[in-house]
Enzyme design. Structure first.
Site, PDB file in Angstrom:
ATOM      1  N   GLU A  97       0.823  -1.207   0.000  1.00  0.00           N
ATOM      2  CA  GLU A  97       0.000   0.000   0.000  1.00  0.00           C
ATOM      3  C   GLU A  97       0.861   1.262   0.000  1.00  0.00           C
ATOM      4  O   GLU A  97       0.642   2.183  -0.788  1.00  0.00           O
ATOM      5  CB  GLU A  97      -0.915  -0.003   1.219  1.00  0.00           C
ATOM      6  CG  GLU A  97      -1.682   1.279   1.456  1.00  0.00           C
ATOM      7  CD  GLU A  97      -2.061   1.463   2.917  1.00  0.00           C
ATOM      8  OE1 GLU A  97      -1.359   2.193   3.635  1.00  0.00           O
ATOM      9  OE2 GLU A  97      -3.065   0.865   3.332  1.00  0.00           O
ATOM     10  N   ASP A 154      -5.438  -4.373  -2.385  1.00  0.00           N
ATOM     11  CA  ASP A 154      -5.453  -2.926  -2.622  1.00  0.00           C
ATOM     12  C   ASP A 154      -4.060  -2.412  -2.943  1.00  0.00           C
ATOM     13  O   ASP A 154      -3.886  -1.534  -3.794  1.00  0.00           O
ATOM     14  CB  ASP A 154      -6.070  -2.176  -1.447  1.00  0.00           C
ATOM     15  CG  ASP A 154      -5.273  -2.297  -0.157  1.00  0.00           C
ATOM     16  OD1 ASP A 154      -4.597  -3.316   0.048  1.00  0.00           O
ATOM     17  OD2 ASP A 154      -5.350  -1.365   0.675  1.00  0.00           O
TER      18      ASP A 154
END
Length: 392
Positions: A97, A154
């Protein structure tokens, strides 16, 4: 306390779980040593037609930040000379991330040197799996620094999105190719393109499917990075990213729990009806606060997506944004660093055209990595789509 707070809980569950069974809708040519499941076709009415139309123009991110001093401070504080993006509020670890966010902000600032350094470190230290996905966590004080080979979807999406933006912005085919490789494996390995019902985005390959959990599949809506999907569609057009995006928007309207009508961080989709997942606090917290940011970045301005948040944030509190226990409706904590306040300000801008307060147009020098990142992303979105809210 960072978004990683809930990920740490998830990681504990993942260590002992078997890989998820994931179906791809239209896989590219598989590697010779791998076996791929057959393609699946989605039913025509899996998603309401009105949801499919809610897309906005895709705008280039290059040079869109408009706050070069803010980026320079960010780079000095959180990006090492080698290109590691440091999570200052979480033991100075790095993760997919943070690397993806750093790459995106470098593109937005037009800083190709920083982009290449961050990408180089990411490739050398996190791309250590047998596929094109990234190991999710790197710990500077551990050997090996990568102890968990699971991915975080993500983070993969953020890196692939950043590479696609860089490939277009700087006309570099190597970035586009790298973006495609990651995007293809995101779709193949973490997107559940189902024969019945809308597609689902699993938070990781391991630990969240129906085979892994009694309440599975379990999802996290903040992993639907809505502004990334048009870019992934450009590099990997054989997968239906539009339908995946529409499924996420539809779930945002359905996953509203308790009197506050807010989504929890982790949601069970067993039986097709969203419910708070077992084993996780039923909270709207550090992960979910990104949802309105991603919607606004994607140009989604329909009030219905934001209504519970507009109510939650109607009365600003100097103590910070509330963390809500959706089961009781109680405030379970506060996100008290100033960068978080940029998200309600961006939402008010996107929905009502409210100008951003002057004190939020310049990131605070003392913010930790996560709120500082969200703050700069909110300013990027304002510069790209909502310039009148900046007085320009």
């Amino acid at each position: 306390m960072m978004a990683d707070r809930t990920r740490a809980l998830a990681a504990a569950l993942l260590m002992s779980l078997a890989p998820a069974a994931v179906l791809a809708q239209a896989p590219a040519e598989p590697a010779p040593t791998e076996t791929r499941p057959p393609a699946k076709t989605l039913p025509e009415k899996a998603i309401p037609e009105k949801a499919l139309a809610e897309t906005a123009e895709t705008l280039p991110m290059l040079n869109s930040l408009g706050n070069v001093p803010g980026w320079r401070r960010y780079k000095t504080r959180f990006v090492t000379d080698q290109g590691r993006v440091v999570d200052s509020g979480n033991g100075r670890i790095s993760h997919s991330e943070s690397q993806g966010y750093g790459m995106l902000l470098a593109v937005a600032a037009g800083d190709r040197d920083a982009f290449q350094r961050i990408w180089g470190w990411t490739r050398a230290n996190l791309m250590v799996r047998d596929d094109a996905l990234l190991a999710w966590r790197w710990e500077p004080d551990k050997r090996p620094a990568v102890a968990d080979m699971n991915n975080a979807t993500d983070g993969d999406i953020l890196v692939a999105w950043a590479l696609a933006e860089a490939g277009d912005g700087w006309s570099d085919e190597s970035y586009r190719l790298a973006s495609r490789r990651i995007a293809v494996d995101i779709a193949r390995r973490t997107v559940l393109f189902r024969s019945e019902g809308p597609p689902l985005l699993l938070p990781a390959m391991n630990g969240f499917s129906a085979e892994d959990r009694p309440d599975g599949p379990v999802i996290n809506l903040s992993y639907w990075v809505f502004p990334a999907f048009p870019r992934l569609a450009a590099v990997a057009p054989e997968f239906d990213w539009d339908r995946l995006s529409a499924a996420g928007r539809d779930l945002l309207l359905r996953a509203r729990f308790g009197e506050a009508r807010l989504p929890t961080e982790w949601i069970s989709m067993r039986g097709g009806q969203p419910q708070p997942a077992s084993g996780f606090p039923p909270e709207f917290s550090y992960n979910a606060v990104r949802l309105p940011l991603y919607l606004a970045m994607a140009g989604v301005g329909e009030r219905r997506y934001y209504e519970p948040l507009l109510a939650l944030w109607a009365d600003a509190d100097q103590a910070g944004l509330p963390i809500i226990d959706t089961a009781s409706g109680a405030v379970a904590g506060r996100m008290n660093e100033p960068g978080y306040a940029a998200i309600p300000a961006l939402v008010a801008c996107a929905v009502d055209g409210t100008p951003l307060p002057a004190d939020l147009q310049e990131p605070a020098a003392s913010e930790n990595y996560y709120p500082a990142t969200l703050h700069l992303l909110a300013l990027t979105a304002a510069n790209m789509r909502y310039r009148p809210c900046l007085g320009r």
